[in-house]
Scaffold this motif. Structure first.
Motif, short mmCIF file in Angstrom:
data_model
loop_
_atom_site.label_atom_id
_atom_site.label_comp_id
_atom_site.label_asym_id
_atom_site.label_seq_id
_atom_site.Cartn_x
_atom_site.Cartn_y
_atom_site.Cartn_z
N THR A 34 0.83 -1.20 0.00
CA THR A 34 0.00 0.00 0.00
C THR A 34 0.87 1.25 0.00
O THR A 34 1.76 1.41 0.84
N HIS A 87 -2.44 -0.63 -8.90
CA HIS A 87 -3.82 -0.17 -9.07
C HIS A 87 -4.13 1.01 -8.14
O HIS A 87 -3.49 1.17 -7.09
N THR A 89 -7.10 3.59 -6.18
CA THR A 89 -8.45 3.85 -5.69
C THR A 89 -8.50 5.25 -5.09
O THR A 89 -7.47 5.78 -4.62
N THR A 145 -16.51 5.68 -4.18
CA THR A 145 -15.11 5.25 -4.19
C THR A 145 -14.80 4.72 -5.58
O THR A 145 -15.46 3.80 -6.06
N SER A 147 -12.51 2.76 -7.99
CA SER A 147 -11.47 1.73 -8.05
C SER A 147 -11.25 1.39 -9.52
O SER A 147 -12.11 0.76 -10.15
N ARG A 151 -4.16 -1.58 -14.60
CA ARG A 151 -2.91 -1.44 -13.86
C ARG A 151 -2.10 -0.32 -14.50
O ARG A 151 -2.06 -0.18 -15.71
N THR A 178 -1.99 0.67 -4.86
CA THR A 178 -1.56 -0.65 -4.42
C THR A 178 -0.48 -1.15 -5.37
O THR A 178 -0.76 -1.57 -6.50
#
Length: 525
Positions: A34, A87, A89, A145, A147, A151, A178
């Motif tokens: 993270t 990725h 978010t 949110t 997401s 990638r 991430t």
């Protein structure tokens, strides 16, 4: 000959399910980390940065991100603090009057600041625009949110509001990236480097390798995302010197060995999604380098099972290549099976191609002896013929340089590959590279760290340690001076803004074949 798109619709492929099963048995687990942005950045024009832009820390505080609401044509740039692959978010809310229109949002993901400044609408290059790392998204209801499924490979993320309405603005919070890789920096053994510039080069090359190590050794996590043999050979060497992830190298070898043409030729690269697919692209030295990679792997591991499984494919590459060698020991390259050597089209590649063949054949003979090859004398005879031809026909005794036979051209790549192939002994190689440095440095017209790696290694192999270090600093060090967090796919020191595609928005600024200083430093210093 130059590298171009190849379309070979008539290729029939063999899939060896036993070998491909072994490839899948070595599929790595992806390590997720993270990462939260460390700052808000302002991208400004500055010739000290790559392609004329740098990122400076903004007066805005990243901990107050939600307070910096954005309306029509307003934007903010998040700085992750380093280059990552993974990725993204983001939490989004509306502030003000009730939300009377959707949020229309653009997100851009950039490896270098210049990508933020570049406009995708201006790009008119030969690669597909679909590689550009940007998204246009409508959100009808907030809070939400976001997401994103794709990638990305980036350090900087621009959030730009194309429109809301005059009644409200968008607020952003909880940005999380991430990061993904098959290896971790925790796997590295401590390694001390006294020279601060070499230490920086080493660290950036290791980060480049890490970000390219995914389910295969990718060539570039931003663009292509494929397993190429040329990149694999160099990544594997750098990996042996750093992370030591032998399973990933084994997986990649089995992927190539498990998918060959009916005549037995390995492709230059393979795709791994949505299924295992060999590409219909064939490059001469990439094919024969399969044998060199296998030899390097066996030298590192003494894994006889892998050698026995894949030796037949390595042998086939050499057998196919030897058909192009005439009775004098001259390699005659084919238009449909060209040597890559480097992106540059500014020099002839025939003599360099001859050198790659000698280089690969030497390494093949080593594993052929382990396998008790009955035809070993045939390979040794071809090797001797190619070396003799190179010495007697391709070497100009007056110039003390190798030439291209058809036009007597002298270029850096010819010298480098003949030195790496050890056509002469070290004393003679030292004379050749000393002459090369005196007559052809500073290097111009060479576009890739792939070729610069071979130049540096040839200098080391010839005993010119100081010259090798200087070139490493002048090349990879200059990328760092321009702001590199990871090393690039293409770079010309004499033309810092060079791109094979005509725009930074398409260039890969984290690319596998540029990761080799870690290997060079640990092997030769």
């Amino acid at each position: 000959m130059a590298f171009t798109f190849q379309i070979n619709d008539d290729v029939n492929w063999n899939h060896d399910e036993k070998l491909l099963k072994k490839a899948e048995e070595n599929l790595p687990e992806i390590i997720e980390t993270t990462v939260v942005p460390v700052a808000i950045a302002d991208v400004v024009a500055d010739q000290k940065g790559a392609n004329g832009y740098v990122a400076k820390i903004s007066d805005k505080n990243i901990t107050k991100l939600a307070d910096y609401t954005l309306g029509r044509d307003e934007s903010i740039v998040l700085d992750l603090g380093d280059h990552y692959v993974g990725h993204f978010t983001l939490a989004i809310n509306s502030v003000g009057s009730p939300m009377d229109a959707p949020l229309y949002l653009q997100l851009k993901f950039a490896e270098v600041p210049a990508e933020i400044a570049a406009k995708s609408s201006d790009y008119d290059g030969w690669l597909s625009k679909s590689w550009i790392q940007e998204e246009y998204i409508h959100l009808d209801v907030l809070p939400a949110t976001l997401s994103l499924p794709r990638r990305y490979s980036c350090r900087y993320i621009e959030l730009k509001v194309i429109d809301t309405s005059p009644k409200w603005k968008a607020s952003f919070s909880q940005p999380v990236f991430t990061a993904e890789s098959s290896v971790s920096m925790n796997q590295l053994a401590p390694y001390e480097i006294d020279d601060p510039e070499l230490k920086d080069i080493y660290n950036v090359s290791v980060k480049t390798l890490l970000d390219c190590m995914q389910t295969v050794f990718e060539d570039g996590p931003k663009r292509d995302r494929r397993l190429w043999i040329g990149d694999l050979r160099l990544q594997a060497l750098a990996n042996y010197a750093t992370f030591g992830d032998l399973a990933l190298t084994k997986r990649c070898l089995y992927l190539f060995g498990g998918m060959t043409t009916e005549e037995g030729k390995v492709p230059a690269n393979v795709f791994t999604a949505p299924e295992l697919i060999p590409d219909d692209t064939f490059l001469f030295e990439y094919s024969i380098f399969f044998a060199a990679i296998l030899a390097d792997y066996y030298y590192e591991t003494k894994d006889l099972e892998v050698l026995k499984d894949l030796y037949p494919m390595a042998k086939k590459q050499m057998d196919l290549a030897m058909k192009l060698v005439d009775d004098e020991g001259r390699l005659n390259l084919l238009e449909e099976w060209p040597a890559f050597i480097d992106w540059s089209n500014e020099f002839e590649k025939d003599t360099a191609g001859q050198g790659t063949m000698i280089y690969a054949l030497r390494r093949f003979i080593i594993i052929a002896k382990v396998m008790e090859e009955t035809a070993i004398e045939t390979y040794e005879r071809v090797l001797a013929d190619m070396i003799h031809f190179s010495r007697e026909v391709l070497f100009d005794t007056k110039e003390q340089q190798f030439i291209v036979e058809k036009n007597h051209e002298i270029n850096v790549a010819s010298q480098v590959w003949m030195v790496l192939a050890e056509v002469f002994d070290q004393e003679k190689n030292s004379e050749i590279m000393t002459t090369t440095v005196a007559t052809q440095f500073p290097i111009t017209g060479i576009a890739t760290p792939y070729m610069y790696h071979h130049v540096v290694e040839a200098l080391f192999l010839a005993g010119l340690k100081e010259e090798a270090i200087i070139l490493m600093k002048n090349y990879w060090g200059k990328m760092i001076d321009l702001g590199a967090d990871t090393f690039w796919e293409a770079f010309k020191p004499e033309e810092p803004d060079f791109s094979p595609y005509g725009s930074p928005i398409m260039s890969s600024y984290c690319h596998a074949w540029s990761c080799t200083p870690a290997y060079l430093i640990k092997k030769y210093l």
